[in-house]
Design a protein around this motif. Structure first.
Motif, PDB file in Angstrom:
ATOM      1  N   GLY A   1       0.779  -1.228   0.000  1.00 36.13           N
ATOM      2  CA  GLY A   1       0.000   0.000   0.000  1.00 36.13           C
ATOM      3  C   GLY A   1       0.811   1.279   0.000  1.00 36.13           C
ATOM      4  N   LYS A   2       2.119   1.149  -0.096  1.00 40.48           N
ATOM      5  CA  LYS A   2       2.981   2.333  -0.084  1.00 40.48           C
ATOM      6  C   LYS A   2       3.813   2.406  -1.355  1.00 40.48           C
ATOM      7  CE  LYS A   2       3.407   2.771   4.933  1.00 40.48           C
ATOM      8  NZ  LYS A   2       4.358   2.943   6.067  1.00 40.48           N
ATOM      9  N   GLU A   3       4.337   3.603  -1.616  1.00 41.19           N
ATOM     10  CA  GLU A   3       5.194   3.779  -2.781  1.00 41.19           C
ATOM     11  C   GLU A   3       6.607   3.248  -2.495  1.00 41.19           C
ATOM     12  OE1 GLU A   3       3.110   7.786  -4.710  1.00 41.19           O
ATOM     13  OE2 GLU A   3       5.189   7.832  -4.050  1.00 41.19           O
ATOM     14  N   ARG A   4       7.301   2.924  -3.551  1.00 41.49           N
ATOM     15  CA  ARG A   4       8.684   2.495  -3.409  1.00 41.49           C
ATOM     16  C   ARG A   4       9.519   3.679  -2.936  1.00 41.49           C
ATOM     17  NH1 ARG A   4      11.376  -1.121  -8.101  1.00 41.49           N
ATOM     18  NH2 ARG A   4       9.385  -2.167  -7.709  1.00 41.49           N
ATOM     19  N   GLU A   5      10.405   3.414  -1.977  1.00 46.23           N
ATOM     20  CA  GLU A   5      11.225   4.483  -1.423  1.00 46.23           C
ATOM     21  C   GLU A   5      12.691   4.070  -1.378  1.00 46.23           C
ATOM     22  OE1 GLU A   5      10.249   5.310   2.660  1.00 46.23           O
ATOM     23  OE2 GLU A   5      10.583   3.250   3.314  1.00 46.23           O
ATOM     24  N   LEU A   6      13.550   5.066  -1.470  1.00 43.69           N
ATOM     25  CA  LEU A   6      14.978   4.830  -1.348  1.00 43.69           C
ATOM     26  C   LEU A   6      15.313   4.485   0.090  1.00 43.69           C
ATOM     27  CD1 LEU A   6      17.911   4.992  -2.505  1.00 43.69           C
ATOM     28  CD2 LEU A   6      17.891   7.394  -1.774  1.00 43.69           C
ATOM     29  N   VAL A   7      16.115   3.431   0.251  1.00 44.38           N
ATOM     30  CA  VAL A   7      16.610   3.053   1.567  1.00 44.38           C
ATOM     31  C   VAL A   7      18.048   3.542   1.743  1.00 44.38           C
ATOM     32  CG1 VAL A   7      17.152   1.144   3.119  1.00 44.38           C
ATOM     33  CG2 VAL A   7      15.123   1.023   1.644  1.00 44.38           C
ATOM     34  N   ALA A   8      18.902   3.178   0.795  1.00 44.70           N
ATOM     35  CA  ALA A   8      20.306   3.577   0.862  1.00 44.70           C
ATOM     36  C   ALA A   8      20.908   3.456  -0.532  1.00 44.70           C
ATOM     37  CB  ALA A   8      21.085   2.709   1.844  1.00 44.70           C
ATOM     38  N   ARG A   9      21.924   4.288  -0.776  1.00 41.32           N
ATOM     39  CA  ARG A   9      22.567   4.290  -2.083  1.00 41.32           C
ATOM     40  C   ARG A   9      24.034   4.617  -1.896  1.00 41.32           C
ATOM     41  NH1 ARG A   9      19.229   7.772  -5.866  1.00 41.32           N
ATOM     42  NH2 ARG A   9      19.864   9.381  -4.392  1.00 41.32           N
ATOM     43  N   ILE A  10      24.875   4.029  -2.739  1.00 42.68           N
ATOM     44  CA  ILE A  10      26.303   4.294  -2.672  1.00 42.68           C
ATOM     45  C   ILE A  10      26.810   4.575  -4.080  1.00 42.68           C
ATOM     46  CG2 ILE A  10      26.901   1.820  -2.822  1.00 42.68           C
ATOM     47  CD1 ILE A  10      29.209   2.450  -0.830  1.00 42.68           C
ATOM     48  N   THR A  11      27.649   5.590  -4.200  1.00 47.95           N
ATOM     49  CA  THR A  11      28.160   5.970  -5.510  1.00 47.95           C
ATOM     50  C   THR A  11      29.457   5.226  -5.827  1.00 47.95           C
ATOM     51  OG1 THR A  11      29.585   7.753  -4.726  1.00 47.95           O
ATOM     52  CG2 THR A  11      27.248   8.281  -5.078  1.00 47.95           C
ATOM     53  N   ASN A  12      29.898   5.405  -7.046  1.00 45.34           N
ATOM     54  CA  ASN A  12      31.152   4.794  -7.463  1.00 45.34           C
ATOM     55  C   ASN A  12      32.318   5.347  -6.654  1.00 45.34           C
ATOM     56  OD1 ASN A  12      32.445   2.930  -9.152  1.00 45.34           O
ATOM     57  ND2 ASN A  12      33.125   4.552 -10.517  1.00 45.34           N
ATOM     58  N   GLY A  13      32.138   6.549  -6.104  1.00 43.80           N
ATOM     59  CA  GLY A  13      33.159   7.136  -5.252  1.00 43.80           C
ATOM     60  C   GLY A  13      32.979   6.819  -3.786  1.00 43.80           C
ATOM     61  N   ASP A  14      32.094   5.832  -3.496  1.00 44.28           N
ATOM     62  CA  ASP A  14      31.851   5.367  -2.130  1.00 44.28           C
ATOM     63  C   ASP A  14      31.186   6.403  -1.244  1.00 44.28           C
ATOM     64  OD1 ASP A  14      34.683   3.087  -1.836  1.00 44.28           O
ATOM     65  OD2 ASP A  14      32.596   2.758  -2.414  1.00 44.28           O
ATOM     66  N   LYS A  15      30.474   7.343  -1.835  1.00 45.45           N
ATOM     67  CA  LYS A  15      29.637   8.226  -1.024  1.00 45.45           C
ATOM     68  C   LYS A  15      28.286   7.569  -0.867  1.00 45.45           C
ATOM     69  CE  LYS A  15      31.838  12.615  -2.248  1.00 45.45           C
ATOM     70  NZ  LYS A  15      31.637  13.967  -2.813  1.00 45.45           N
ATOM     71  N   SER A  16      27.772   7.581   0.343  1.00 50.80           N
ATOM     72  CA  SER A  16      26.511   6.909   0.604  1.00 50.80           C
ATOM     73  C   SER A  16      25.502   7.879   1.199  1.00 50.80           C
ATOM     74  CB  SER A  16      26.713   5.720   1.534  1.00 50.80           C
ATOM     75  OG  SER A  16      27.300   6.132   2.751  1.00 50.80           O
ATOM     76  N   ASN A  17      24.240   7.588   0.972  1.00 53.25           N
ATOM     77  CA  ASN A  17      23.174   8.335   1.632  1.00 53.25           C
ATOM     78  C   ASN A  17      22.070   7.367   2.027  1.00 53.25           C
ATOM     79  OD1 ASN A  17      22.720   8.547  -1.426  1.00 53.25           O
ATOM     80  ND2 ASN A  17      20.718   9.131  -0.613  1.00 53.25           N
ATOM     81  N   TYR A  18      21.344   7.746   3.069  1.00 52.81           N
ATOM     82  CA  TYR A  18      20.348   6.872   3.666  1.00 52.81           C
ATOM     83  C   TYR A  18      19.028   7.611   3.883  1.00 52.81           C
ATOM     84  CZ  TYR A  18      24.372   3.977   4.943  1.00 52.81           C
ATOM     85  OH  TYR A  18      25.513   3.202   4.915  1.00 52.81           O
ATOM     86  N   ALA A  19      17.958   6.844   3.866  1.00 54.16           N
ATOM     87  CA  ALA A  19      16.677   7.385   4.313  1.00 54.16           C
ATOM     88  C   ALA A  19      16.784   7.703   5.797  1.00 54.16           C
ATOM     89  CB  ALA A  19      15.563   6.382   4.067  1.00 54.16           C
ATOM     90  N   ASP A  20      16.118   8.754   6.232  1.00 56.37           N
ATOM     91  CA  ASP A  20      16.183   9.139   7.639  1.00 56.37           C
ATOM     92  C   ASP A  20      15.737   8.003   8.557  1.00 56.37           C
ATOM     93  OD1 ASP A  20      15.166  12.618   7.145  1.00 56.37           O
ATOM     94  OD2 ASP A  20      17.132  11.660   7.028  1.00 56.37           O
ATOM     95  N   SER A  21      14.789   7.217   8.093  1.00 60.93           N
ATOM     96  CA  SER A  21      14.210   6.159   8.931  1.00 60.93           C
ATOM     97  C   SER A  21      15.186   5.018   9.210  1.00 60.93           C
ATOM     98  CB  SER A  21      12.945   5.610   8.274  1.00 60.93           C
ATOM     99  OG  SER A  21      13.250   5.086   6.993  1.00 60.93           O
ATOM    100  N   VAL A  22      16.274   4.926   8.444  1.00 63.39           N
ATOM    101  CA  VAL A  22      17.205   3.812   8.640  1.00 63.39           C
ATOM    102  C   VAL A  22      18.587   4.275   9.082  1.00 63.39           C
ATOM    103  CG1 VAL A  22      15.959   2.513   6.882  1.00 63.39           C
ATOM    104  CG2 VAL A  22      18.094   3.686   6.266  1.00 63.39           C
TER     105      VAL A  22
END
Length: 120
Positions: A42-63
């Protein structure tokens, strides 16, 4: 063509941990990003975490502080270590990769999804 194969989902109790893996294979020139998304019923797809080729990462606030994304470049694999899981983390988790398959051509690829269920 590129294939993403996920593994590591399953049933875990609240407070437990799981580690998801996603292995990429096929015609891979280089990676732009690799990451994980999730979709709960019942919810939309959301980003959890992502990492770039340069090893920079970002996360959803919830995780943040509970999940860690990492990658093994030699194995073309990305991992998601999930700790302190709660029922709110229950969802189908999808691997995503933005990949150059030629020098100047890139595309967005998705895995088939793996179910994570957090329940007593």
């Amino acid at each position: 063509q590129v294939q993403l194969v996920e593994s590591g989902g399953g049933l875990v109790q609240p407070g437990g941990s799981l580690r998801l893996s996603c292995a990429a294979s096929g015609t891979i020139f280089s990676f732009i990003t690799m990451g994980w998304y999730r979709q709960a019923p019942g919810k939309e797809r959301e980003l959890v975490a992502r990492i770039t080729n340069g090893d920079k990462s970002n996360y959803a606030d919830s995780v943040k502080g509970r999940f860690t994304i990492s990658r093994d470049n030699a194995q073309n694999t990305v991992y998601l270590q999930m700790n302190s899981l709660s029922p709110e983390d229950t969802a189908v988790y999808y691997c995503n990769a933005q990949i150059y398959y030629k020098t100047y051509n890139w595309a967005d690829y998705w895995g088939q999804g793996t179910q994570v269920t957090v329940s007593p």
